[in-house]
Design a protein around this motif. Structure first.
Motif, PDB file in Angstrom:
ATOM      1  N   LYS A 297       0.748  -1.009  -0.179  1.00 24.83           N
ATOM      2  CA  LYS A 297       0.190   0.295   0.094  1.00 24.83           C
ATOM      3  C   LYS A 297       0.898   1.084   0.332  1.00 24.83           C
ATOM      4  O   LYS A 297       0.303   2.363  -0.160  1.00 24.83           O
ATOM      5  CB  LYS A 297      -1.405  -0.097   1.267  1.00 24.83           C
ATOM      6  CG  LYS A 297      -2.055  -1.090   0.913  1.00 24.83           C
ATOM      7  CD  LYS A 297      -2.713  -1.317   2.260  1.00 24.83           C
ATOM      8  CE  LYS A 297      -3.592  -2.218   2.365  1.00 24.83           C
ATOM      9  NZ  LYS A 297      -4.134  -1.820   3.798  1.00 24.83           N
ATOM     10  N   MET A 298       1.757   1.017   0.216  1.00 24.30           N
ATOM     11  CA  MET A 298       2.840   1.962   0.516  1.00 24.30           C
ATOM     12  C   MET A 298       3.886   2.578  -1.131  1.00 24.30           C
ATOM     13  O   MET A 298       4.211   1.351  -1.553  1.00 24.30           O
ATOM     14  CB  MET A 298       4.037   1.901   1.666  1.00 24.30           C
ATOM     15  CG  MET A 298       5.082   3.102   2.311  1.00 24.30           C
ATOM     16  SD  MET A 298       5.950   2.979   3.165  1.00 24.30           S
ATOM     17  CE  MET A 298       5.363   2.878   4.828  1.00 24.30           C
ATOM     18  N   SER A 299       3.793   3.904  -1.397  1.00 20.09           N
ATOM     19  CA  SER A 299       4.053   4.460  -2.977  1.00 20.09           C
ATOM     20  C   SER A 299       5.365   3.973  -2.718  1.00 20.09           C
ATOM     21  O   SER A 299       6.255   3.399  -1.463  1.00 20.09           O
ATOM     22  CB  SER A 299       3.451   5.635  -3.217  1.00 20.09           C
ATOM     23  OG  SER A 299       4.662   6.954  -2.161  1.00 20.09           O
ATOM     24  N   ARG A 300       6.109   3.394  -3.810  1.00 24.27           N
ATOM     25  CA  ARG A 300       7.576   3.452  -4.195  1.00 24.27           C
ATOM     26  C   ARG A 300       8.461   4.713  -3.875  1.00 24.27           C
ATOM     27  O   ARG A 300       9.047   4.482  -3.220  1.00 24.27           O
ATOM     28  CB  ARG A 300       7.490   3.557  -5.522  1.00 24.27           C
ATOM     29  CG  ARG A 300       8.935   3.121  -5.635  1.00 24.27           C
ATOM     30  CD  ARG A 300       9.539   3.121  -7.627  1.00 24.27           C
ATOM     31  NE  ARG A 300      10.355   2.824  -8.168  1.00 24.27           N
ATOM     32  CZ  ARG A 300      10.619   2.264  -8.843  1.00 24.27           C
ATOM     33  NH1 ARG A 300       9.667   0.876  -8.362  1.00 24.27           N
ATOM     34  NH2 ARG A 300      12.086   1.789  -9.053  1.00 24.27           N
ATOM     35  N   ARG A 301       7.850   6.170  -3.899  1.00 21.20           N
ATOM     36  CA  ARG A 301       8.791   7.096  -3.085  1.00 21.20           C
ATOM     37  C   ARG A 301       8.745   7.143  -0.966  1.00 21.20           C
ATOM     38  O   ARG A 301       9.322   7.385  -1.484  1.00 21.20           O
ATOM     39  CB  ARG A 301       8.094   8.106  -3.460  1.00 21.20           C
ATOM     40  CG  ARG A 301       8.463   9.642  -3.899  1.00 21.20           C
ATOM     41  CD  ARG A 301       7.310  10.614  -3.849  1.00 21.20           C
ATOM     42  NE  ARG A 301       8.165  11.715  -3.299  1.00 21.20           N
ATOM     43  CZ  ARG A 301       9.294  13.145  -3.372  1.00 21.20           C
ATOM     44  NH1 ARG A 301       9.353  12.748  -4.647  1.00 21.20           N
ATOM     45  NH2 ARG A 301       9.115  14.098  -3.050  1.00 21.20           N
ATOM     46  N   GLN A 302       7.495   6.585  -1.213  1.00 23.73           N
ATOM     47  CA  GLN A 302       7.212   6.706   0.638  1.00 23.73           C
ATOM     48  C   GLN A 302       8.613   5.005   1.104  1.00 23.73           C
ATOM     49  O   GLN A 302       9.214   5.365   1.873  1.00 23.73           O
ATOM     50  CB  GLN A 302       5.798   6.172   0.787  1.00 23.73           C
ATOM     51  CG  GLN A 302       4.739   7.152   0.529  1.00 23.73           C
ATOM     52  CD  GLN A 302       3.295   7.052   1.434  1.00 23.73           C
ATOM     53  OE1 GLN A 302       2.791   5.809   0.386  1.00 23.73           O
ATOM     54  NE2 GLN A 302       2.570   7.325   1.706  1.00 23.73           N
ATOM     55  N   LYS A 303       8.723   4.755   0.754  1.00 22.08           N
ATOM     56  CA  LYS A 303       9.547   3.251   0.430  1.00 22.08           C
ATOM     57  C   LYS A 303      11.441   4.183   0.783  1.00 22.08           C
ATOM     58  O   LYS A 303      11.536   3.788   0.945  1.00 22.08           O
ATOM     59  CB  LYS A 303       9.227   2.205  -0.375  1.00 22.08           C
ATOM     60  CG  LYS A 303       7.962   1.164  -0.287  1.00 22.08           C
ATOM     61  CD  LYS A 303       7.949   0.713  -1.112  1.00 22.08           C
ATOM     62  CE  LYS A 303       6.065  -0.369  -0.318  1.00 22.08           C
ATOM     63  NZ  LYS A 303       6.097  -1.622  -1.693  1.00 22.08           N
ATOM     64  N   TYR A 304      11.871   5.058  -0.434  1.00 27.68           N
ATOM     65  CA  TYR A 304      12.441   5.955  -0.449  1.00 27.68           C
ATOM     66  C   TYR A 304      12.767   6.025   0.822  1.00 27.68           C
ATOM     67  O   TYR A 304      14.192   6.393   1.134  1.00 27.68           O
ATOM     68  CB  TYR A 304      12.902   6.393  -1.576  1.00 27.68           C
ATOM     69  CG  TYR A 304      13.574   4.726  -3.636  1.00 27.68           C
ATOM     70  CD1 TYR A 304      14.553   4.413  -3.022  1.00 27.68           C
ATOM     71  CD2 TYR A 304      12.428   4.524  -3.791  1.00 27.68           C
ATOM     72  CE1 TYR A 304      14.931   4.143  -4.270  1.00 27.68           C
ATOM     73  CE2 TYR A 304      12.559   3.749  -5.055  1.00 27.68           C
ATOM     74  CZ  TYR A 304      14.204   4.001  -4.804  1.00 27.68           C
ATOM     75  OH  TYR A 304      14.312   2.638  -6.173  1.00 27.68           O
ATOM     76  N   GLU A 305      12.311   6.932   0.823  1.00 27.24           N
ATOM     77  CA  GLU A 305      12.412   7.961   1.876  1.00 27.24           C
ATOM     78  C   GLU A 305      11.864   7.656   3.583  1.00 27.24           C
ATOM     79  O   GLU A 305      12.777   8.165   4.497  1.00 27.24           O
ATOM     80  CB  GLU A 305      10.285   9.090   1.563  1.00 27.24           C
ATOM     81  CG  GLU A 305      10.174  10.261   1.057  1.00 27.24           C
ATOM     82  CD  GLU A 305       9.281  10.683   1.319  1.00 27.24           C
ATOM     83  OE1 GLU A 305       8.364  10.385   1.388  1.00 27.24           O
ATOM     84  OE2 GLU A 305       9.020  11.327   0.166  1.00 27.24           O
ATOM     85  N   ARG A 306      11.606   6.288   3.264  1.00 28.66           N
ATOM     86  CA  ARG A 306      11.393   5.263   4.798  1.00 28.66           C
ATOM     87  C   ARG A 306      12.780   4.761   4.364  1.00 28.66           C
ATOM     88  O   ARG A 306      13.504   5.046   5.698  1.00 28.66           O
ATOM     89  CB  ARG A 306      10.462   4.160   4.527  1.00 28.66           C
ATOM     90  CG  ARG A 306      10.525   3.141   6.391  1.00 28.66           C
ATOM     91  CD  ARG A 306       9.776   3.990   7.387  1.00 28.66           C
ATOM     92  NE  ARG A 306       9.390   3.248   8.501  1.00 28.66           N
ATOM     93  CZ  ARG A 306      10.068   3.056   9.210  1.00 28.66           C
ATOM     94  NH1 ARG A 306      10.346   4.094   9.586  1.00 28.66           N
ATOM     95  NH2 ARG A 306       9.957   2.321  10.161  1.00 28.66           N
ATOM     96  N   ALA A 307      13.716   4.393   3.382  1.00 28.11           N
ATOM     97  CA  ALA A 307      14.849   4.069   3.662  1.00 28.11           C
ATOM     98  C   ALA A 307      16.375   5.321   4.249  1.00 28.11           C
ATOM     99  O   ALA A 307      16.444   4.814   5.131  1.00 28.11           O
ATOM    100  CB  ALA A 307      15.309   3.579   2.674  1.00 28.11           C
ATOM    101  N   GLU A 308      15.352   6.854   3.790  1.00 27.87           N
ATOM    102  CA  GLU A 308      16.091   8.225   3.994  1.00 27.87           C
ATOM    103  C   GLU A 308      16.357   7.825   5.389  1.00 27.87           C
ATOM    104  O   GLU A 308      17.462   8.393   6.336  1.00 27.87           O
ATOM    105  CB  GLU A 308      15.929   9.547   3.102  1.00 27.87           C
ATOM    106  CG  GLU A 308      16.108   8.888   1.870  1.00 27.87           C
ATOM    107  CD  GLU A 308      15.792  10.116   1.517  1.00 27.87           C
ATOM    108  OE1 GLU A 308      15.591  11.100   1.253  1.00 27.87           O
ATOM    109  OE2 GLU A 308      15.209   9.552  -0.125  1.00 27.87           O
ATOM    110  N   VAL A 309      14.810   7.933   6.162  1.00 27.48           N
ATOM    111  CA  VAL A 309      14.898   8.271   7.336  1.00 27.48           C
ATOM    112  C   VAL A 309      15.738   7.506   8.375  1.00 27.48           C
ATOM    113  O   VAL A 309      16.071   7.809   9.628  1.00 27.48           O
ATOM    114  CB  VAL A 309      13.481   7.862   7.425  1.00 27.48           C
ATOM    115  CG1 VAL A 309      12.917   8.277   9.397  1.00 27.48           C
ATOM    116  CG2 VAL A 309      12.493   9.255   7.371  1.00 27.48           C
TER     117      VAL A 309
END
Length: 119
Positions: free
Chosen positions: A35-47
């Motif tokens: 359900k999480m978008s591709r962009r949100q996954k990249y952002e989560r990795a950065e966080v």
């Protein structure tokens, strides 16, 4: 209410050919809900990279027996980050300071973003 439990093993089981950032992105796509978008996954990795203080080595290969990579302290933090992706309610560690020298183990315990209960 769902309760997720994460487990960080004593021996860090990471892909040595990947960089820290690549390992986290791999974890994001493998372990986070679709359900999480591709962009949100990249952002989560950065966080998570920032939370664990891995900015300095995020483009460095993890390494292993055949080639040098990140330090033992950075490896341990990378293993912890891999488990954080599922946002566990409880995170268990099997000997969290194994593989670290005594100075690094003490620093890791003092600077940890987690409340450690030691038995």
């Amino acid at each position: 209410m769902l309760c997720w439990v994460g487990f960080v093993t004593q021996n860090d089981e990471l892909f040595p050919q990947l960089s820290v950032e690549e390992a986290f992105i791999f974890a994001a796509f493998l372990r986070i809900q679709s359900k999480m978008s591709r962009r949100q996954k990249y952002e989560r990795a950065e966080v998570i990279i920032k939370e664990l203080g891995l900015e300095r080595c995020h483009h460095t290969r993890i390494g292993g027996g055949l080639f040098k990579g990140i330090s033992g302290r950075e490896r341990k933090r990378t293993s912890i980050g891999y488990e954080i992706f599922v946002d566990p309610s409880l995170l268990l560690f099997d000997e969290p300071t194994s593989g670290l020298d005594s100075s690094s183990a003490r620093k890791e315990r003092i600077n940890s973003p987690f409340h450690l209960l030691v038995a």
